[in-house]
Enzyme design. Structure first.
Site, mmCIF file in Angstrom:
data_model
loop_
_atom_site.group_PDB
_atom_site.id
_atom_site.type_symbol
_atom_site.label_atom_id
_atom_site.label_comp_id
_atom_site.label_asym_id
_atom_site.label_seq_id
_atom_site.Cartn_x
_atom_site.Cartn_y
_atom_site.Cartn_z
ATOM 1 N N ILE A 110 25.789 40.797 30.771
ATOM 2 C CA ILE A 110 24.870 41.405 29.792
ATOM 3 C C ILE A 110 23.726 42.163 30.467
ATOM 4 O O ILE A 110 23.161 43.094 29.889
ATOM 5 C CB ILE A 110 24.335 40.324 28.807
ATOM 6 C CG1 ILE A 110 23.662 40.988 27.604
ATOM 7 C CG2 ILE A 110 23.372 39.356 29.525
ATOM 8 C CD1 ILE A 110 23.377 40.056 26.458
ATOM 9 N N LEU B 168 30.281 33.201 36.297
ATOM 10 C CA LEU B 168 31.747 33.301 36.258
ATOM 11 C C LEU B 168 32.401 32.469 37.348
ATOM 12 O O LEU B 168 33.604 32.255 37.323
ATOM 13 C CB LEU B 168 32.181 34.766 36.369
ATOM 14 C CG LEU B 168 31.968 35.587 35.093
ATOM 15 C CD1 LEU B 168 32.074 37.084 35.383
ATOM 16 C CD2 LEU B 168 32.987 35.192 34.023
ATOM 17 N N TYR C 220 34.548 36.770 47.809
ATOM 18 C CA TYR C 220 33.609 36.580 46.704
ATOM 19 C C TYR C 220 33.997 37.469 45.517
ATOM 20 O O TYR C 220 33.979 37.048 44.359
ATOM 21 C CB TYR C 220 32.183 36.897 47.178
ATOM 22 C CG TYR C 220 31.167 36.842 46.075
ATOM 23 C CD1 TYR C 220 30.672 35.624 45.618
ATOM 24 C CD2 TYR C 220 30.719 38.008 45.462
ATOM 25 C CE1 TYR C 220 29.758 35.568 44.573
ATOM 26 C CE2 TYR C 220 29.810 37.973 44.430
ATOM 27 C CZ TYR C 220 29.333 36.758 43.986
ATOM 28 O OH TYR C 220 28.435 36.714 42.947
ATOM 29 N N SER D 115 39.762 48.551 34.830
ATOM 30 C CA SER D 115 39.172 49.723 35.486
ATOM 31 C C SER D 115 40.226 50.734 35.924
ATOM 32 O O SER D 115 41.342 50.364 36.330
ATOM 33 C CB SER D 115 38.416 49.232 36.720
ATOM 34 O OG SER D 115 38.111 50.302 37.582
ATOM 35 N N GLU E 141 40.134 52.062 38.615
ATOM 36 C CA GLU E 141 40.394 51.762 40.033
ATOM 37 C C GLU E 141 41.781 51.137 40.218
ATOM 38 O O GLU E 141 42.334 51.168 41.314
ATOM 39 C CB GLU E 141 39.332 50.804 40.578
ATOM 40 C CG GLU E 141 38.034 51.467 40.976
ATOM 41 C CD GLU E 141 38.169 52.348 42.223
ATOM 42 O OE1 GLU E 141 38.614 51.852 43.253
ATOM 43 O OE2 GLU E 141 37.818 53.531 42.148
ATOM 44 N N TYR F 215 38.161 45.049 45.353
ATOM 45 C CA TYR F 215 37.704 45.086 43.954
ATOM 46 C C TYR F 215 38.884 45.383 43.027
ATOM 47 O O TYR F 215 39.106 44.683 42.034
ATOM 48 C CB TYR F 215 36.623 46.170 43.805
ATOM 49 C CG TYR F 215 36.302 46.527 42.372
ATOM 50 C CD1 TYR F 215 35.452 45.740 41.598
ATOM 51 C CD2 TYR F 215 36.844 47.672 41.767
ATOM 52 C CE1 TYR F 215 35.157 46.073 40.278
ATOM 53 C CE2 TYR F 215 36.561 48.008 40.453
ATOM 54 C CZ TYR F 215 35.718 47.211 39.711
ATOM 55 O OH TYR F 215 35.426 47.536 38.411
ATOM 56 N N ARG G 155 22.646 53.343 35.021
ATOM 57 C CA ARG G 155 23.634 53.083 36.064
ATOM 58 C C ARG G 155 22.923 52.504 37.298
ATOM 59 O O ARG G 155 21.815 52.928 37.658
ATOM 60 C CB ARG G 155 24.298 54.415 36.419
ATOM 61 C CG ARG G 155 25.428 54.341 37.428
ATOM 62 C CD ARG G 155 26.524 53.406 37.028
ATOM 63 N NE ARG G 155 27.845 53.899 37.396
ATOM 64 C CZ ARG G 155 28.883 53.122 37.598
ATOM 65 N NH1 ARG G 155 28.779 51.801 37.470
ATOM 66 N NH2 ARG G 155 30.065 53.628 37.903
#
Ligand code: NAP
Ligand code: G4F
Length: 348
Positions: A10, A65, A101, A131, A133, A155, A190
């Site tokens: 958030i 998370l 991580y 994503s 990506e 990622y 951003r």
């Protein structure tokens, strides 16, 4: 009765816009925040005026998370109708430095939430922040929901796991779970280490004499850049559809980093070539050279379309950052005047 949404991530760019959107729609919103040594709620402070007011519709809860027990407790206590899983270690370059991580938060974090849903015995609708990506070293252009994945970073590998586990929980347990395969989306909120904002912050500071140079990596990469506010609408629309499904969200236009530089510096009547230098530290071991999305399915099924184009996006970011730079300059000169006054020397 108002619907209840739970948002991970958030405090991030998308989390803040989505929360605004949901509150405007009358939702009660619960947001998971991480404990940090300094406050990291800048993007949502304007939505969180009085946490003690009985009618406040935004509540923040500590969780992570990487911490299943916190997720289990939060889901049991909040019983949300909709969950938006936006939390992630979201920086591609950084994921090469902290791959394990990144896998934990961005990949395994998703199954922790999905398992917490089962544990709580509830059936909320679930949105996973997937994503572009995932397409990585693209095998076709433009990319659609049917384009095979070819992840090119830790990622993207973590996001691939999160994507498939979301599909798996939909198919195994009948969960209303959707992947939004979002292409790059930027805004005045951003993070400042992503290339778009790094450029608009630097260009505006250079314009006002607060900075001399901008150091960047690969200028040849191309991205399909949209405006983050437009993209959070799509997240919500996915969870309102009749059936759960996966959708590409993109503008259908691609631009290189050079073109972003042209647009941002050009708006300030500057020539970026005089200020930009290449620093190989910003190169990635493996690069994603080109992203270009085809969101025909989202347009057809969800009625979604982007409203802000590339030029408008860069301009709105530059205008916002120009204001920030003006404030920075004003507070610096106030500070200088205060120091001068203390030492008895006043320069006007
Ligand atoms: P962002 O600004 O980097 O925000 C990431 C959020 O995740 C922050 O609120 C961060 O909290 C939170 N977070 C990080 N680690 C966490 C953990 N261990 N537990 C709980 N929360 C954690 O990212 P964004 O641009 O808003 O993107 C939102 C999501 O969409 C991300 O999953 C990103 O990977 C994905 N995505 C983004 C784009 C894009 O172009 N923006 C495109 C496709 C997909 P802190 O504030 O405490 O760090
Ligand atoms: O702005 P970027 O860091 O975004 P990237 O890697 O595309 O990832 C973003 O978009 C993804 C969606 O496709 C999200 F999933 C992800 O969470 C994130 O939001 O880099 C864009 C391009 C890259 O090719 C990079 O090599 O810009 C190039 N670049 C050149 N110089 C740079 C720099 N990127 C950064 N961050 N910093 C530079 O100095």
């Amino acid at each position: 009765m108002s619907k209840r949404a739970l948002v991970t991530g958030i405090t991030g760019q998308d989390g803040s816009f989505l929360t605004e959107f949901l509150l405007e729609k009358g939702y009660e919103v619960y947001g998971i925040i991480r404990r940090a040594s300094s406050f990291n709620t800048d993007r949502i402070n304007h939505l969180y005026q009085d946490p003690h007011a009985p009618d406040t519709r935004l509540r923040l809860i500590y969780g992570d998370l990487n911490d299943s027990s916190s997720l289990n407790t939060i889901l049991r206590n909040t019983q949300p109708d909709e969950i938006y899983n936006l939390g992630a270690q979201s920086h591609v370059r950084v994921s090469f430095d902290i791959p394990e991580y990144t896998a934990e938060v961005t990949g395994v974090g998703t199954v922790r939430i999905l398992e917490a849903i089962r544990e709580a015995g509830i059936k909320p609708k679930f949105y996973q922040a997937s994503s572009s990506e995932l397409f990585g070293k693209v095998v076709e252009s433009p990319q659609t929901e049917r384009t095979p994945f070819y992840p090119r970073s830790p990622y993207a590998c973590a996001k691939a796991y999160a994507y498939y586990i979301t599909v798996n929980y939909r198919e195994s347990y009948g969960l209303f779970a959707c992947n939004g395969i979002l292409f790059n989306h930027e805004s005045e909120r951003r993070g400042e280490t992503f290339v778009s904002r790094k450029i608009t912050r630097a260009a505006t500071r250079i314009k006002l004499g607060l900075q001399d140079k901008l150091y960047l990596g690969n200028l040849d990469a191309k991205r399909d850049w949209g405006y983050a506010r437009d993209y959070v609408d799509a997240m919500w629309l996915m969870l309102q559809a009749e059936e759960p499904d996966d959708y590409v969200i993109a503008t259908g236009k691609t631009h290189s980093i050079r073109e972003f530089l042209d647009e941002a510096f050009g708006h300030l009547d500057l020539n970026w070539k005089e200020y930009v230098e290449i620093d190989p530290r910003y190169y990635r071991p493996t690069e994603v050279d080109l992203l270009l999305g085809d969101s025909t399915k989202a347009r057809r099924v969800l009625g979604w379309e982007p409203k802000v184009n590339f030029k408008e996006l860069v301009r709105l970011m530059v205008e916002y950052d120009l204001d920030l730079a003006r404030h920075e300059k004003a507070s610096r000169s106030l500070g200088e005047r205060a120091i001068s006054a203390e030492t008895g020397w006043w320069e006007t």
